[in-house]
Enzyme design. Structure first.
Site, PDB file in Angstrom:
ATOM      1  N   GLY A  93     -19.086  50.642  54.523  1.00  0.00           N
ATOM      2  CA  GLY A  93     -20.480  50.394  54.141  1.00  0.00           C
ATOM      3  C   GLY A  93     -20.667  50.495  52.648  1.00  0.00           C
ATOM      4  N   ASN A  94     -21.915  50.480  52.214  1.00  0.00           N
ATOM      5  CA  ASN A  94     -22.204  50.652  50.787  1.00  0.00           C
ATOM      6  C   ASN A  94     -23.511  51.435  50.642  1.00  0.00           C
ATOM      7  OD1 ASN A  94     -24.529  48.716  50.460  1.00  0.00           O
ATOM      8  ND2 ASN A  94     -22.967  47.301  51.236  1.00  0.00           N
ATOM      9  N   ARG A  95     -23.894  51.714  49.414  1.00  0.00           N
ATOM     10  CA  ARG A  95     -24.983  52.670  49.173  1.00  0.00           C
ATOM     11  C   ARG A  95     -26.378  52.047  49.224  1.00  0.00           C
ATOM     12  NH1 ARG A  95     -24.108  55.448  43.767  1.00  0.00           N
ATOM     13  NH2 ARG A  95     -26.150  56.263  44.320  1.00  0.00           N
TER      14      ARG A  95
END
Ligand code: CTP
Length: 415
Positions: free
Chosen positions: A216-218
């Site tokens: 995932g990412n932020r």
């Protein structure tokens, strides 16, 4: 901005709740009437302890109302004054908004005429809070304001200064000219996207490794959700394709997705029936080539995860577009403008919003952002640090211009 032009002929419900700053709402009422607005004052019972309803009735365009149940001349004879007020308003302005009013509005409680009107309207709402510093800083008040902002409510923050009882601090009602300017801004923009079908993507995609884990990412989705909320407030019919559906803005169709592929399928399937796409999502560029059917076990040792590219949604829309306006984002940490310009061209977008995600007050997870807007003419515009809602409006101003939409006010005379 020409404030008078924004107000001329517009219907304003001026809500006044019970704090000492209620007396300042009298000045606000007078200014709005002078600017050519039709002002309908609505006072809470507590507000009338500070200022008489008669004062507002004498200055406003119709008698002040204080109750859900007064079927007389002051309610225009209507047995349901809240729906009449809510449906006919071009904007609702609450000044001052007490902690109690903010709490009730955030919780959806409608136990008096003002709170019932707030729930019975689709018009934009502006609230100007005023209270003691301790109350203003209380987490309950701040969390309620986050909720309201997320729903597209405009907040005119209070100022620092002298408060009731001689205290000094933050919590003093914003000056009347700041409230007038904020409302004029909203009236100028309201309805300028009426009838526009706008699709917004938001949040970071999750690419499954196994049934439990993902890459995932932020991205929190806040920027895309702000665009959706502001666009809906300006009259667009908005579909939000998001990985963060739990924070849905009001009046927006939500499509919940998880992966880049599902986001791609939902967006591409709607593209022909869409006028504008704003790709605010942080779409993963790569995903595991093979997704394990069962949870990977530690005892089997560190897995080797082979990645493959995901579809580039914006580039695909750019290649297929037939008159749609395409807005992309570029999250960068170095050479921001050069990278963003390259993406604008490569993906055939009409506008690119570049931001430095390494800055602590811009980018991921925070409520503020600072951006450089690049368009296909080669022009660029750098914004100051703005709330994500304010940046969303700047982006939508550019979208409206690209669609050939002018700011609206049916009663404005064109000089
Ligand atoms: N985007 C997309 N599909 C992808 C990747 C990105 O639609 N698979 C969109 C994003 O939503 C954004 C724009 O393309 O509007 C730019 O995204 P960004 O991640 O900054 O660019 P990339 O093309 O992924 O390039 P890089 O990661 O190398 O910076």
């Amino acid at each position: 901005m020409d404030t008078d032009r924004a107000f001329r002929g517009r219907r304003v419900v001026l809500g006044v709740s019970g704090g000492i700053a209620a007396y300042k709402a009298v000045e606000l009422c007078r200014r709005m009437v002078d600017a050519g607005a039709h002002v309908a004052p609505v006072l809470t019972e507590d507000a009338t302890r500070f200022v008489g309803a008669l004062t507002f009735s004498a200055l406003a365009s119709e008698p002040a109302q204080t109750s859900l149940f007064n079927v007389d001349a002051s309610s225009g004879g209507s047995p349901i004054p809240h729906t009449r007020l809510g449906q006919s308003a071009d904007v609702i302005v609450i000044a001052p908004a007490t902690a109690r009013l903010i709490g009730k509005y955030a919780a959806g409680i409608s136990d008096d005429l003002l709170t019932a009107t707030l729930l019975a309207t689709r018009a934009p709402v502006v609230i100007a809070p005023a209270m003691h510093t301790e109350m203003w800083e209380h987490p309950a008040v701040q969390e309620n304001l986050v909720t309201l902002r997320r729903r597209g409510v405009h907040i005119v923050d209070p100022e620092s200064g002298r408060l009731a009882g001689g205290d000094v601090g933050e919590g003093r009602l914003a000056a009347p000219e700041r409230i007038m300017d904020a409302v004029a801004d909203i009236l100028t923009r309201s309805g300028d996207l009426a009838g526009v079908r706008l699709l917004v993507s938001a949040g970071g995609t999750r690419e499954a490794i196994d049934p439990v884990r993902f890459i995932g990412n932020r991205s929190s989705g806040k920027m895309g959700h702000a665009v959706a909320a502001q666009a809906a407030g300006r009259g667009a019919s908005v579909t939000l394709v998001t990985t963060a559906p739990d924070t849905a803005p009001a009046g927006v169709d939500i499509v919940s997705v998880v992966s880049a592929q599902s986001m791609h399928d939902e967006i591409v399937g709607r593209f022909d029936a869409t006028d504008v796409v704003v790709m605010a999502a942080a779409v993963a560029d790569f995903r595991p080539k093979v997704v394990a059917g069962d949870k990977l076990k530690k005892a089997a040792g560190a897995p080797e995860i082979v990645l493959e590219p995901t579809p580039d949604i914006l580039a695909e829309l750019g290649a297929a577009k037939r008159g749609q306006v395409l807005v992309g984002f570029a999250a960068e940490t170095v050479d921001i403008v050069a990278h963003a310009r390259e993406k604008l061209t490569r993906k055939n977008a009409d506008l690119l919003v570049a931001n430095d995600v390494s800055a602590p007050d811009a980018g991921f997870e925070v409520d503020t952002n600072r951006a450089i807007l690049l368009d296909s003419s080669g022009a660029s515009e750098e914004t100051p640090l703005l709330t994500k809602a304010a940046l969303a409006d700047v982006i939508l101003d550019r979208v409206a211009a690209l669609l050939g939409r002018a700011p609206t006010n049916p009663d404005q005379e064109i000089p």
